[in-house]
Scaffold this motif. Structure first.
Motif, PDB file in Angstrom:
ATOM      1  N   SER A 285      41.433  36.620  57.124  1.00  0.00           N
ATOM      2  CA  SER A 285      42.850  36.936  57.243  1.00  0.00           C
ATOM      3  C   SER A 285      43.636  36.354  56.083  1.00  0.00           C
ATOM      4  N   ARG A 286      43.289  35.121  55.710  1.00  0.00           N
ATOM      5  CA  ARG A 286      43.986  34.491  54.591  1.00  0.00           C
ATOM      6  C   ARG A 286      43.716  35.237  53.292  1.00  0.00           C
ATOM      7  N   THR A 287      42.468  35.664  53.146  1.00  0.00           N
ATOM      8  CA  THR A 287      42.115  36.393  51.934  1.00  0.00           C
ATOM      9  C   THR A 287      42.877  37.703  51.842  1.00  0.00           C
ATOM     10  N   CYS A 288      42.991  38.398  52.974  1.00  0.00           N
ATOM     11  CA  CYS A 288      43.686  39.686  52.975  1.00  0.00           C
ATOM     12  C   CYS A 288      45.169  39.504  52.669  1.00  0.00           C
ATOM     13  N   SER A 289      45.761  38.428  53.213  1.00  0.00           N
ATOM     14  CA  SER A 289      47.185  38.221  52.983  1.00  0.00           C
ATOM     15  C   SER A 289      47.464  37.870  51.524  1.00  0.00           C
ATOM     16  N   CYS A 290      46.517  37.177  50.888  1.00  0.00           N
ATOM     17  CA  CYS A 290      46.727  36.782  49.497  1.00  0.00           C
ATOM     18  C   CYS A 290      46.399  37.913  48.542  1.00  0.00           C
ATOM     19  N   SER A 291      45.545  38.826  48.965  1.00  0.00           N
ATOM     20  CA  SER A 291      45.087  39.871  48.059  1.00  0.00           C
ATOM     21  C   SER A 291      46.200  40.863  47.713  1.00  0.00           C
ATOM     22  N   LYS A 292      47.319  40.824  48.464  1.00  0.00           N
ATOM     23  CA  LYS A 292      48.399  41.755  48.190  1.00  0.00           C
ATOM     24  C   LYS A 292      49.062  41.476  46.842  1.00  0.00           C
ATOM     25  N   THR A 293      48.994  40.204  46.418  1.00  0.00           N
ATOM     26  CA  THR A 293      49.627  39.831  45.157  1.00  0.00           C
ATOM     27  C   THR A 293      48.704  40.023  43.969  1.00  0.00           C
ATOM     28  N   VAL A 294      47.429  40.335  44.227  1.00  0.00           N
ATOM     29  CA  VAL A 294      46.462  40.502  43.154  1.00  0.00           C
ATOM     30  C   VAL A 294      46.532  41.929  42.631  1.00  0.00           C
ATOM     31  N   THR A 295      46.338  42.085  41.328  1.00  0.00           N
ATOM     32  CA  THR A 295      46.370  43.413  40.728  1.00  0.00           C
ATOM     33  C   THR A 295      45.137  44.198  41.145  1.00  0.00           C
ATOM     34  N   ASP A 296      45.127  45.463  40.805  1.00  0.00           N
ATOM     35  CA  ASP A 296      44.019  46.336  41.167  1.00  0.00           C
ATOM     36  C   ASP A 296      42.879  46.279  40.160  1.00  0.00           C
ATOM     37  N   GLU A 297      42.907  45.294  39.282  1.00  0.00           N
ATOM     38  CA  GLU A 297      41.850  45.181  38.279  1.00  0.00           C
ATOM     39  C   GLU A 297      40.509  44.924  38.966  1.00  0.00           C
ATOM     40  N   LYS A 298      39.469  45.613  38.552  1.00  0.00           N
ATOM     41  CA  LYS A 298      38.152  45.474  39.169  1.00  0.00           C
ATOM     42  C   LYS A 298      37.524  44.147  38.759  1.00  0.00           C
ATOM     43  N   PHE A 299      36.749  43.580  39.681  1.00  0.00           N
ATOM     44  CA  PHE A 299      36.050  42.352  39.374  1.00  0.00           C
ATOM     45  C   PHE A 299      34.910  42.636  38.400  1.00  0.00           C
ATOM     46  N   LYS A 300      34.714  41.721  37.463  1.00  0.00           N
ATOM     47  CA  LYS A 300      33.665  41.884  36.477  1.00  0.00           C
ATOM     48  C   LYS A 300      32.333  41.398  37.026  1.00  0.00           C
ATOM     49  N   ASP A 301      31.267  41.997  36.543  1.00  0.00           N
ATOM     50  CA  ASP A 301      29.920  41.601  36.943  1.00  0.00           C
ATOM     51  C   ASP A 301      29.621  40.221  36.370  1.00  0.00           C
ATOM     52  N   PRO A 302      29.348  39.214  37.210  1.00  0.00           N
ATOM     53  CA  PRO A 302      29.100  37.862  36.686  1.00  0.00           C
ATOM     54  C   PRO A 302      27.885  37.796  35.768  1.00  0.00           C
ATOM     55  N   PHE A 303      26.877  38.627  36.033  1.00  0.00           N
ATOM     56  CA  PHE A 303      25.689  38.604  35.187  1.00  0.00           C
ATOM     57  C   PHE A 303      25.997  39.149  33.791  1.00  0.00           C
ATOM     58  N   LYS A 304      26.982  40.035  33.701  1.00  0.00           N
ATOM     59  CA  LYS A 304      27.391  40.517  32.387  1.00  0.00           C
ATOM     60  C   LYS A 304      28.209  39.460  31.652  1.00  0.00           C
ATOM     61  N   LEU A 305      29.007  38.701  32.407  1.00  0.00           N
ATOM     62  CA  LEU A 305      29.820  37.657  31.796  1.00  0.00           C
ATOM     63  C   LEU A 305      28.958  36.561  31.172  1.00  0.00           C
ATOM     64  N   GLY A 306      27.869  36.212  31.848  1.00  0.00           N
ATOM     65  CA  GLY A 306      27.041  35.112  31.359  1.00  0.00           C
ATOM     66  C   GLY A 306      25.825  35.542  30.574  1.00  0.00           C
ATOM     67  N   ARG A 307      25.688  36.836  30.340  1.00  0.00           N
ATOM     68  CA  ARG A 307      24.480  37.337  29.656  1.00  0.00           C
ATOM     69  C   ARG A 307      24.359  36.767  28.246  1.00  0.00           C
ATOM     70  N   LYS A 308      25.484  36.668  27.532  1.00  0.00           N
ATOM     71  CA  LYS A 308      25.440  36.178  26.150  1.00  0.00           C
ATOM     72  C   LYS A 308      24.990  34.718  26.111  1.00  0.00           C
ATOM     73  N   ASP A 309      25.454  33.924  27.070  1.00  0.00           N
ATOM     74  CA  ASP A 309      25.119  32.503  27.078  1.00  0.00           C
ATOM     75  C   ASP A 309      23.668  32.248  27.471  1.00  0.00           C
ATOM     76  N   LEU A 310      23.060  33.200  28.172  1.00  0.00           N
ATOM     77  CA  LEU A 310      21.675  33.017  28.617  1.00  0.00           C
ATOM     78  C   LEU A 310      20.679  33.810  27.760  1.00  0.00           C
ATOM     79  N   LYS A 311      21.135  34.286  26.625  1.00  0.00           N
ATOM     80  CA  LYS A 311      20.233  35.004  25.729  1.00  0.00           C
ATOM     81  C   LYS A 311      19.155  34.045  25.226  1.00  0.00           C
ATOM     82  N   ASN A 312      17.915  34.514  25.219  1.00  0.00           N
ATOM     83  CA  ASN A 312      16.762  33.710  24.794  1.00  0.00           C
ATOM     84  C   ASN A 312      16.566  32.469  25.667  1.00  0.00           C
TER      85      ASN A 312
END
Length: 255
Positions: A73-100
């Motif tokens: 319920s708390r999450t739903c009430s707070c999500s109204k203020t969040v933009t509609d931007e899609k969440f990024k894939d965490p594995f894509k975010l950290g892929r560069k740092d885990l190369k090799n």
């Protein structure tokens, strides 16, 4: 394992009277205190044992559902203020740092014996999810942004990601020996190919190499935390083995 633990904790079978006795006996030696164990998730272990359990499974389920409903319920009430931007894939975010990542791990395994090197590198074939290193680098990025407005992962932080994967993999080698596992990530386990004795040495060597890399960081706080992780890992294994042995004894057919 999850189903077995649930039965172990929440069963009201008379046989678990002896489980409490065992835990009270071995608890101090394993570092769990004078009684069955210290707090696990906020509730002491002895509450989960015996026929007169204070926190029975229905009660815990009810608490969990109420907590889940509240947080949702708390999450739903707070999500109204969040933009509609899609969440990024965490594995894509950290892929560069885990190369090799796995190539760098193999560099830590400085082994002169060809067979031991092959055993140690067997699970570092790039087929793992690298879930733990991913958490480390993502948290490092988040902390760096708040600390110095930099989203780059530092070399020492990446070393922690490497060490975390090495500790985890060493535990997998030992787990396969304890469980007599014959497959891991779609291929035969180390103990099935080279035997249990050599597999034990391979797991130990990976753990020792991780400890050397940990000492190289030079940060006493990091060394203390990850050393505690290794200690807790071993204690958890010993604790689970004790319970498993007791379950086997209790389930023996009576003559």
């Amino acid at each position: 394992m999850a189903l077995w633990w649930r039965r172990c904790c929440f069963s009201r079978a008379p046989a678990f009277g002896s489980l409490r006795s065992l835990l009270e006996a071995v608890g101090p030696r394993l570092g769990f205190g004078s009684r069955a164990g210290r707090a696990v998730g906020g509730a002491e272990m002895h509450y989960f044992l015996g026929r007169s359990s204070v926190l029975s499974f229905p009660k815990i389920r009810s608490i969990f559902l109420r907590f889940h409903h509240t947080t949702t319920s708390r999450t739903c009430s707070c999500s109204k203020t969040v933009t509609d931007e899609k969440f990024k894939d965490p594995f894509k975010l950290g892929r560069k740092d885990l190369k090799n990542l796995y190539e760098d791990i193999k560099k830590e395994l400085l082994v002169s014996t060809a067979e031991l090197r092959e055993m140690c590198e067997y699970y570092f074939d790039g087929k793992g999810k690298a879930f733990r290193p991913m958490i480390v680098v993502l948290m490092a990025r988040a902390c760096n942004i708040h600390h110095n407005n930099s989203g780059e992962v530092q070399a020492s932080q990446r070393s922690v990601a490497i060490i975390a994967e090495m500790i985890h993999t060493a535990s997998l080698v030992h787990d396969d020996i304890i469980d007599d596992g014959n497959s891991r990530r779609g291929k035969m386990t180390v103990n099935q190919i080279w035997g249990e004795r050599k597999a034990v040495l391979a797991g130990d060597f990976i753990l020792s190499a991780a400890s050397v890399a940990l000492a190289r960081i030079g940060n006493t706080t990091i060394i203390s935390v990850l050393s505690q992780v290794i200690e807790d890992l071993v204690r958890g294994k010993v604790f689970s083995i004790c319970i498993f042995i007791l379950l086997c004894l209790n389930n023996k057919p009576k003559k």
